[in-house]
Scaffold this motif. Sequence first.
Motif, mmCIF file in Angstrom:
data_model
loop_
_atom_site.group_PDB
_atom_site.id
_atom_site.type_symbol
_atom_site.label_atom_id
_atom_site.label_comp_id
_atom_site.label_asym_id
_atom_site.label_seq_id
_atom_site.Cartn_x
_atom_site.Cartn_y
_atom_site.Cartn_z
ATOM 1 N N LYS A 287 0.846 -1.206 0.000
ATOM 2 C CA LYS A 287 0.000 0.000 0.000
ATOM 3 C C LYS A 287 0.882 1.257 0.000
ATOM 4 O O LYS A 287 0.637 2.197 -0.762
ATOM 5 N N ILE A 288 1.904 1.269 0.830
ATOM 6 C CA ILE A 288 2.837 2.404 0.883
ATOM 7 C C ILE A 288 3.495 2.589 -0.484
ATOM 8 O O ILE A 288 3.569 3.702 -1.012
ATOM 9 N N THR A 289 3.954 1.480 -1.073
ATOM 10 C CA THR A 289 4.601 1.528 -2.395
ATOM 11 C C THR A 289 3.647 2.099 -3.440
ATOM 12 O O THR A 289 4.027 2.974 -4.224
ATOM 13 N N ASP A 290 2.411 1.611 -3.444
ATOM 14 C CA ASP A 290 1.420 2.095 -4.415
ATOM 15 C C ASP A 290 1.195 3.597 -4.265
ATOM 16 O O ASP A 290 1.072 4.314 -5.264
ATOM 17 N N ASP A 291 1.145 4.082 -3.016
ATOM 18 C CA ASP A 291 0.952 5.515 -2.775
ATOM 19 C C ASP A 291 2.109 6.329 -3.352
ATOM 20 O O ASP A 291 1.904 7.377 -3.972
ATOM 21 N N TYR A 292 3.329 5.851 -3.156
ATOM 22 C CA TYR A 292 4.498 6.573 -3.668
ATOM 23 C C TYR A 292 4.555 6.533 -5.198
ATOM 24 O O TYR A 292 4.898 7.530 -5.831
ATOM 25 N N ILE A 293 4.194 5.406 -5.790
ATOM 26 C CA ILE A 293 4.160 5.300 -7.259
ATOM 27 C C ILE A 293 3.127 6.282 -7.810
ATOM 28 O O ILE A 293 3.363 6.963 -8.816
ATOM 29 N N GLU A 294 1.984 6.387 -7.129
ATOM 30 C CA GLU A 294 0.935 7.326 -7.543
ATOM 31 C C GLU A 294 1.463 8.772 -7.453
ATOM 32 O O GLU A 294 1.201 9.589 -8.349
ATOM 33 N N ASP A 295 2.201 9.088 -6.384
ATOM 34 C CA ASP A 295 2.803 10.424 -6.247
ATOM 35 C C ASP A 295 3.751 10.714 -7.404
ATOM 36 O O ASP A 295 3.735 11.808 -7.977
ATOM 37 N N ILE A 296 4.567 9.736 -7.760
ATOM 38 C CA ILE A 296 5.506 9.908 -8.872
ATOM 39 C C ILE A 296 4.738 10.183 -10.157
ATOM 40 O O ILE A 296 5.090 11.088 -10.925
ATOM 41 N N ASP A 297 3.679 9.407 -10.403
ATOM 42 C CA ASP A 297 2.870 9.614 -11.611
ATOM 43 C C ASP A 297 2.322 11.050 -11.671
ATOM 44 O O ASP A 297 2.332 11.684 -12.728
ATOM 45 N N LYS A 298 1.855 11.565 -10.522
ATOM 46 C CA LYS A 298 1.309 12.931 -10.479
ATOM 47 C C LYS A 298 2.405 13.967 -10.754
ATOM 48 O O LYS A 298 2.176 14.939 -11.480
ATOM 49 N N ILE A 299 3.564 13.765 -10.183
ATOM 50 C CA ILE A 299 4.686 14.705 -10.382
ATOM 51 C C ILE A 299 5.101 14.719 -11.858
ATOM 52 O O ILE A 299 5.298 15.780 -12.453
ATOM 53 N N ILE A 300 5.209 13.536 -12.452
ATOM 54 C CA ILE A 300 5.609 13.414 -13.863
ATOM 55 C C ILE A 300 4.548 14.049 -14.759
ATOM 56 O O ILE A 300 4.861 14.795 -15.691
ATOM 57 N N GLU A 301 3.292 13.780 -14.471
ATOM 58 C CA GLU A 301 2.200 14.341 -15.264
ATOM 59 C C GLU A 301 2.216 15.873 -15.217
ATOM 60 O O GLU A 301 2.037 16.538 -16.242
ATOM 61 N N ALA A 302 2.451 16.421 -14.031
ATOM 62 C CA ALA A 302 2.509 17.894 -13.878
ATOM 63 C C ALA A 302 3.671 18.472 -14.692
ATOM 64 O O ALA A 302 3.521 19.516 -15.339
#
Length: 184
Positions: free
Chosen positions: A161-176
């Motif tokens: 769950k922690i890993t998934d949250d961090y991967i999601e954060d990375i996706d948002k940063i990259i998208e921005a």
Amino acid sequence: MQNEYKHITDKMDKTITVLKEELVGIRAGRANPRLLDKVTVEYYGVPTPINQLANINVPEARQIVIQPWDPKILQDIEKAINAANLGLNPNNDGKVIRLIFPPLTEERRVELTKQVKKIGENAKVAIRQVRRVALENYKKMKKNGEITEDDLKATEEDIQKITDDYIEDIDKIIEAKIDEIMEV
């Protein structure tokens, strides 16, 4: 739960910090003074960041003005910017250096987008590596009888769950960052 896994989240936070630092160095067509953060100038024999030698302003969206406190180092700053390979030509008028950011071509935008995605993928790999090492440690603890099978299963779910949250954060940063690059 978070305190129990603080050693894991600390490493993942560091990965996010490194990702953000790498992305700052990618020029998105808009003037950003942080682009100069890694540029150093030889000043009295010491490599010194430009922001410690000059005022750095952004008077327009596509321009940075660097005004050194010691006018004698204008040419040194100009050389350092050229050596940093930022893709910008410094204009030295004897008092300040102006960096004009030309609009990005479509081809350059696509190239930068690919670069951003690659940096993002590297960050995801680093996050997954942290997860893998953590899970191996907990499996060793189970093998040594320090935790039960149920504890191991719950821990694996928590870490995922922690890993998934961090991967999601990375996706948002990259998208921005990609949105910033693709803005016209």
